[in-house]
Write an enzyme that holds these catalytic residues in place. Sequence first.
Site, PDB file in Angstrom:
ATOM      1  N   HIS A 118    -139.463  29.657  65.439  1.00 55.63           N
ATOM      2  CA  HIS A 118    -138.496  29.026  64.528  1.00 55.63           C
ATOM      3  C   HIS A 118    -139.215  28.154  63.496  1.00 55.63           C
ATOM      4  O   HIS A 118    -138.943  28.253  62.290  1.00 55.63           O
ATOM      5  CB  HIS A 118    -137.506  28.184  65.356  1.00 55.63           C
ATOM      6  CG  HIS A 118    -136.559  27.362  64.546  1.00 55.63           C
ATOM      7  ND1 HIS A 118    -135.251  27.739  64.324  1.00 55.63           N
ATOM      8  CD2 HIS A 118    -136.719  26.176  63.890  1.00 55.63           C
ATOM      9  CE1 HIS A 118    -134.648  26.826  63.564  1.00 55.63           C
ATOM     10  NE2 HIS A 118    -135.515  25.859  63.283  1.00 55.63           N
ATOM     11  N   GLU A 119    -140.140  27.322  63.979  1.00 52.85           N
ATOM     12  CA  GLU A 119    -140.835  26.417  63.051  1.00 52.85           C
ATOM     13  C   GLU A 119    -141.692  27.203  62.052  1.00 52.85           C
ATOM     14  O   GLU A 119    -141.778  26.844  60.875  1.00 52.85           O
ATOM     15  CB  GLU A 119    -141.676  25.395  63.818  1.00 52.85           C
ATOM     16  CG  GLU A 119    -140.878  24.447  64.719  1.00 52.85           C
ATOM     17  CD  GLU A 119    -139.780  23.697  63.983  1.00 52.85           C
ATOM     18  OE1 GLU A 119    -139.945  23.351  62.799  1.00 52.85           O
ATOM     19  OE2 GLU A 119    -138.711  23.469  64.605  1.00 52.85           O
TER      20      GLU A 119
HETATM   21 ZN   LIG Z   1    -135.392  24.297  62.013  1.00 47.61          ZN
END
Ligand SMILES: [Zn+2]
Length: 184
Positions: A118-119
């Site tokens: 996600h990051e």
């Molecule tokens: Zn995020």
Amino acid sequence: MPRSSMTALAGAVTALLLVGSAPAASANSATSAGPHIVTYDAGKAAEFQAAVDAAAQVWNGQVSNVTLQKSAGGPADLTVLADDGWPRAQVDSLGSGTVWMGREAVSAGHHVPRIATHEIGHIFGLPDNRTGVCADLMSGASAGTDCTNDLPNEEEKGEVERNFAQDASIAPRLLAETPALATR
Ligand SMILES: [Zn+2]
């Protein structure tokens, strides 16, 4: 250059343009230049180093216009750190910035591989999209701690491919995760 060579060259260019105009190839103008390389340094990501390496491989298997490469020791495009807060990403520009693998989300039960991909999604230009849907990588913590999906969906992959094909301009921004709003 002799005129005959010029003519041959012009013919070759025309042939390439014709190939390039085929519908299947029209969406990706960056193919001939190869993928954009983003080097990363997870040397200060403490207990998350292996998860970051795995997340890089996940992304490399999902998209073709960008490739994450472990830094050989010089300055990296992406630096991954560990701290006790919530995970967050400081995006400096497309493919460049800093990610913090926040332990608070891990303590709350969120899936480490999902946090890592996600990051990295933020570094690839994706914003948060808190839909609560686990199939959405960028829904982040809103999908709850049961969500273990660490793969981008088709739309998310398409956006990343377009971002790198177009060398999209991403303004510097900090994207901080927040705990899902629990109703209990
Ligand atoms: Zn995020």
